[in-house]
Design a protein around this motif. Structure first.
Motif, mmCIF file in Angstrom:
data_model
loop_
_atom_site.group_PDB
_atom_site.id
_atom_site.type_symbol
_atom_site.label_atom_id
_atom_site.label_comp_id
_atom_site.label_asym_id
_atom_site.label_seq_id
_atom_site.Cartn_x
_atom_site.Cartn_y
_atom_site.Cartn_z
ATOM 1 N N MET A 1 52.136 59.292 58.199
ATOM 2 C CA MET A 1 53.150 59.967 57.406
ATOM 3 C C MET A 1 54.421 60.140 58.237
ATOM 4 N N ILE A 2 55.553 59.807 57.643
ATOM 5 C CA ILE A 2 56.843 59.941 58.318
ATOM 6 C C ILE A 2 57.333 61.382 58.177
ATOM 7 N N THR A 3 57.753 61.951 59.286
ATOM 8 C CA THR A 3 58.361 63.282 59.256
ATOM 9 C C THR A 3 59.860 63.106 59.447
ATOM 10 N N TYR A 4 60.614 63.491 58.443
ATOM 11 C CA TYR A 4 62.061 63.364 58.497
ATOM 12 C C TYR A 4 62.696 64.639 59.035
ATOM 13 N N LYS A 5 63.859 64.463 59.638
ATOM 14 C CA LYS A 5 64.633 65.617 60.106
ATOM 15 C C LYS A 5 65.179 66.384 58.905
ATOM 16 N N ILE A 6 65.263 67.692 59.051
ATOM 17 C CA ILE A 6 65.920 68.542 58.071
ATOM 18 C C ILE A 6 67.424 68.416 58.328
ATOM 19 N N PRO A 7 68.253 68.229 57.295
ATOM 20 C CA PRO A 7 69.689 68.049 57.527
ATOM 21 C C PRO A 7 70.444 69.366 57.755
ATOM 22 N N VAL A 8 69.864 70.195 58.603
ATOM 23 C CA VAL A 8 70.483 71.446 59.049
ATOM 24 C C VAL A 8 70.292 71.470 60.563
ATOM 25 N N SER A 9 71.370 71.690 61.296
ATOM 26 C CA SER A 9 71.268 71.632 62.753
ATOM 27 C C SER A 9 72.068 72.750 63.409
ATOM 28 N N VAL A 10 71.836 72.868 64.724
ATOM 29 C CA VAL A 10 72.620 73.779 65.548
ATOM 30 C C VAL A 10 73.371 72.965 66.594
ATOM 31 N N LEU A 11 74.497 73.503 66.991
ATOM 32 C CA LEU A 11 75.281 72.997 68.108
ATOM 33 C C LEU A 11 75.445 74.189 69.028
ATOM 34 N N VAL A 12 74.996 74.068 70.272
ATOM 35 C CA VAL A 12 75.082 75.188 71.208
ATOM 36 C C VAL A 12 76.048 74.809 72.325
ATOM 37 N N VAL A 13 77.191 75.475 72.354
ATOM 38 C CA VAL A 13 78.183 75.271 73.410
ATOM 39 C C VAL A 13 77.766 76.168 74.573
ATOM 40 N N ILE A 14 77.194 75.551 75.605
ATOM 41 C CA ILE A 14 76.787 76.289 76.796
ATOM 42 C C ILE A 14 77.981 76.301 77.744
ATOM 43 N N HIS A 15 78.388 77.504 78.135
ATOM 44 C CA HIS A 15 79.593 77.631 78.949
ATOM 45 C C HIS A 15 79.433 78.746 79.973
#
Length: 146
Positions: A1-15
């Motif tokens: 069975m193929i598991t697809y990515k959910i089209p919701v993501s995070v971007l974490v700006v590490i600074h």
């Protein structure tokens, strides 16, 4: 069975407190630099996704640092080269931006299947090096958040 990515993501700006930004070079696209990013897993909150992705991609424990949602949400078209990871017909993703402040730049442990290298740069240089327009735009907001 193929598991697809959910089209919701995070971007974490590490600074750092001084305005240095961590960028990672993608293993599947050498020369493409970005902040920590990743798709939400089923049942996760956005904060849980951010914590997991920071750990997976850098080895850093986000619970030890100041991780803050920036209230920025960007809907963008998924690059054609990465659409196979999503269910058929999914063409757009919604990205949620977080910032993670460290007292100073720290060494990180890369996930070799995801990233080739990392660099700490002043925020202006980091924004210029990002391949993603939304990532660059988020980094350009850093001075107002320091």
């Amino acid at each position: 069975m193929i598991t697809y990515k959910i089209p919701v993501s995070v971007l974490v700006v590490i600074h750092s407190a001084g305005g240095q930004v961590l960028l990672l070079e993608r293993a599947d696209a050498p020369g493409y630099w970005q902040s920590v990013t990743g798709s939400q897993d089923a049942g996760e909150t956005l904060a849980e996704t951010a914590i997991r992705e920071v750990c997976e991609e850098t080895g850093l424990d986000a619970a030890r640092f100041e991780l803050t949602p920036w209230g920025i949400e960007t809907r963008y078209e998924i690059y054609a080269r990465w659409r196979y990871r999503y269910a058929p017909g999914v063409t757009h993703n919604t990205e949620h931006v977080f910032g993670m402040k460290l007292p100073a730049p720290l060494p990180v442990r890369l996930s070799p299947d995801e990233h080739l290298d990392y660099v700490w740069l002043p925020w202006e240089e980091a924004a210029a090096r990002c391949f993603s327009p939304s990532n660059a735009a988020a980094i350009r907001q850093l001075p107002t958040r320091l």
